[in-house]
Scaffold this motif. Structure first.
Motif, short mmCIF file in Angstrom:
data_model
loop_
_atom_site.label_atom_id
_atom_site.label_comp_id
_atom_site.label_asym_id
_atom_site.label_seq_id
_atom_site.Cartn_x
_atom_site.Cartn_y
_atom_site.Cartn_z
N PHE A 64 3.78 7.05 16.21
CA PHE A 64 3.15 6.07 15.34
C PHE A 64 2.76 4.83 16.14
N TYR A 65 3.69 4.31 16.92
CA TYR A 65 3.38 3.14 17.75
C TYR A 65 2.36 3.48 18.82
N GLY A 66 2.39 4.72 19.30
CA GLY A 66 1.42 5.14 20.30
C GLY A 66 -0.01 5.09 19.78
N LEU A 67 -0.18 5.29 18.47
CA LEU A 67 -1.52 5.20 17.87
C LEU A 67 -2.09 3.79 17.97
N TYR A 68 -1.22 2.82 18.20
CA TYR A 68 -1.65 1.43 18.39
C TYR A 68 -1.49 1.00 19.85
N ASP A 69 -1.30 2.00 20.72
CA ASP A 69 -1.11 1.73 22.16
C ASP A 69 0.07 0.80 22.41
N ARG A 70 1.14 1.03 21.67
CA ARG A 70 2.36 0.24 21.81
C ARG A 70 3.56 1.15 21.99
N GLY A 124 8.69 16.51 3.94
CA GLY A 124 9.58 17.55 3.44
C GLY A 124 8.85 18.65 2.71
N ALA A 125 9.62 19.47 2.03
CA ALA A 125 9.14 20.70 1.41
C ALA A 125 7.86 20.48 0.62
N GLY A 126 6.94 21.42 0.81
CA GLY A 126 5.67 21.30 0.10
C GLY A 126 4.46 21.84 0.82
N MET A 127 4.18 21.43 2.08
CA MET A 127 4.83 20.32 2.79
C MET A 127 4.20 19.00 2.35
N ASN A 128 5.04 18.04 2.06
CA ASN A 128 4.59 16.74 1.57
C ASN A 128 4.92 15.64 2.57
N ILE A 129 4.01 14.66 2.62
CA ILE A 129 4.19 13.47 3.45
C ILE A 129 3.85 12.27 2.60
N ASN A 130 4.60 11.18 2.74
CA ASN A 130 4.19 9.94 2.08
C ASN A 130 4.71 8.73 2.83
N ALA A 131 4.16 7.59 2.50
CA ALA A 131 4.55 6.32 3.11
C ALA A 131 4.27 5.18 2.15
N VAL A 132 5.07 4.14 2.26
CA VAL A 132 4.89 2.90 1.48
C VAL A 132 5.06 1.74 2.44
N THR A 138 3.08 15.53 14.19
CA THR A 138 1.62 15.48 14.24
C THR A 138 1.04 14.70 13.06
N ASN A 139 1.57 14.93 11.86
CA ASN A 139 0.94 14.41 10.65
C ASN A 139 1.54 13.13 10.08
N VAL A 140 2.84 12.93 10.22
CA VAL A 140 3.46 11.75 9.64
C VAL A 140 2.95 10.45 10.30
N PRO A 141 2.85 10.38 11.64
CA PRO A 141 2.34 9.14 12.23
C PRO A 141 0.95 8.77 11.74
N LYS A 142 0.09 9.76 11.53
CA LYS A 142 -1.27 9.49 11.05
C LYS A 142 -1.25 8.89 9.65
N ALA A 143 -0.41 9.45 8.77
CA ALA A 143 -0.31 8.93 7.40
C ALA A 143 0.25 7.51 7.41
N MET A 144 1.23 7.25 8.26
CA MET A 144 1.80 5.91 8.37
C MET A 144 0.74 4.90 8.83
N SER A 192 0.86 -1.20 0.00
CA SER A 192 0.00 0.00 0.00
C SER A 192 0.89 1.24 0.00
N HIS A 193 0.27 2.37 -0.27
CA HIS A 193 1.00 3.64 -0.20
C HIS A 193 0.03 4.77 0.08
N ALA A 194 0.58 5.88 0.58
CA ALA A 194 -0.23 7.06 0.90
C ALA A 194 0.60 8.31 0.69
N THR A 195 -0.05 9.36 0.21
CA THR A 195 0.63 10.65 0.00
C THR A 195 -0.30 11.78 0.42
N ARG A 196 0.25 12.80 1.04
CA ARG A 196 -0.51 13.98 1.43
C ARG A 196 0.31 15.24 1.13
N THR A 197 -0.37 16.32 0.70
CA THR A 197 0.28 17.61 0.52
C THR A 197 -0.48 18.66 1.32
N PHE A 198 0.24 19.37 2.17
CA PHE A 198 -0.33 20.42 3.02
C PHE A 198 0.26 21.76 2.59
#
Length: 351
Positions: free
Chosen positions: A282-288, A339-347, A242-248, A199-205
């Motif tokens: 990120f792990y905190g979002l799963y209570d770990r 990074g710049a954009g601001m852009n976030i992504n994950a695979v 704030t935003n990268v863990p959510k996208a992950m 899977s993959h996800a991308t966000r631009t803010f």
């Protein structure tokens, strides 16, 4: 059909720049006033926050497209494919070729076209283009390669991340110590058996965040009107944690894999404290709690080479070149960047 990473390669520049090399710099605040601390204290604080003790710079005769080629050649050899079979060459960077001692960026022809030329590829159906997406550029290139293969437009793609940030840094800005040079590459292929992009996800803010990273003038008021990479570090830190863990999390949930399946997280080597905070949240979002050794790091000796950090890190771990870090077949790993954009992504990738 599965979409897999079948070969990787990286180029690590030969010039090592330790933190002590910045001891004589005239560091200034953004308004041009002197920093009210000795450089020794500035450097100590910098290392405590970023984890960077040294970084790599390219030799004067090499440029971004040159080191991109060196990484690409290694990836092609590792994948054991004929370069003429490539359907796409996607080259992520941010500043183009900036020759040593110069300040002007050169992007005509595109760096991807230069690499294709240097590889001596005859096939005109091999499409070469550049990708400007901030530090997440290489990960986004992998996502685009995946889309091309899924659509039937390609079967083999070469994705490169290369940058020579040492040539666009302001010597009067403390942040200049963060940046480095490097290149990493990967071959992405359609395969019957092997690894698989799950899977993959991308966000631009951009509403408020577009200029958290920007091109600005020197902090020294009398400096010539040359522009350098600049950033609002605190804003980026708060945005990222704030935003990268959510996208992950969204990406992992979509993949079908569970948090217990994740073996490694290859996160953009931006700042050790920030990366640790992102992965911990990120792990905190799963209570770990964040597992030990789940986050390989090479920033301590490599610095932040933008688009090159993740492919370089992945290549090092994949080939057993990073102490106490390894991956095995069937391991689930995460690539994540900001990074710049601001852009976030994950695979999410199953090795």
């Amino acid at each position: 059909m599965q979409i897999a990473i079948t070969g990787t390669g990286c180029y690590i520049p030969s010039i090592t720049i330790p933190n002590d090399d910045f001891a004589a710099n005239n560091f200034l605040n953004s308004d041009g006033t002197p920093i009210q601390h000795e450089n020794r204290l500035v450097i100590e604080k910098f290392k405590a926050i970023t984890g960077i003790g040294e970084r790599r710079y390219v030799e004067p005769h090499l440029n971004t497209s040159d080191i991109a080629l060196l990484a690409a050649e290694k990836a092609l050899t590792d994948a054991n494919i004929d370069k003429e079979e490539l359907d796409y060459i996607i080259l992520a960077h941010n500043f183009g070729d900036v020759s040593s001692g110069q300040s002007q960026s050169d992007t005509i022809p595109s760096l991807a076209s230069r690499v294709k030329h240097l590889l001596r590829i005859h096939n005109p159906k091999c499409i070469a283009y550049d990708l400007l997406f901030g530090c997440p550029g290489w990960v986004e290139g992998v996502i685009q390669a995946c889309a091309f293969i899924k659509s039937g437009m390609a079967t083999k793609c070469l994705v490169i991340g290369a940058e020579t940030l040492s040539r666009v840094t302001d010597p009067h800005d403390r942040d200049s110590m963060i940046y480095s040079d490097g290149a990493g590459a990967a071959v992405i292929e359609a395969v019957e058996n092997g690894g698989k992009i799950l899977s993959h996800a991308t966000r631009t803010f951009t509403y408020e965040e577009a200029y958290f990273l920007f091109y600005g003038t020197s902090y020294r008021p009398t400096a010539k009107n040359t522009k350098y990479i600049k950033m609002y570090g605190r804003k980026i830190y708060e945005f990222a944690i704030t935003n990268v863990p959510k996208a992950m999390k969204e990406c992992l949930n979509e993949s079908g894999a569970g948090i217990e399946d994740v073996k490694k997280i290859f996160i953009h080597q931006a700042n050790e404290k920030m990366d640790e905070a992102i992965v911990s949240r990120f792990y905190g979002l799963y209570d770990r709690s964040m597992p030990k050794d789940v986050m390989p790091m090479n920033i301590h000796k490599m610095g932040n080479s933008s688009v090159a950090t993740i492919p370089t890190l992945f290549d090092m771990v994949r080939k057993g070149n990073l102490k106490n870090q390894s991956i095995e077949k069937e391991d689930v790993v995460i690539f994540a960047s900001v990074g710049a954009g601001m852009n976030i992504n994950a695979v999410i990738y199953k090795v």
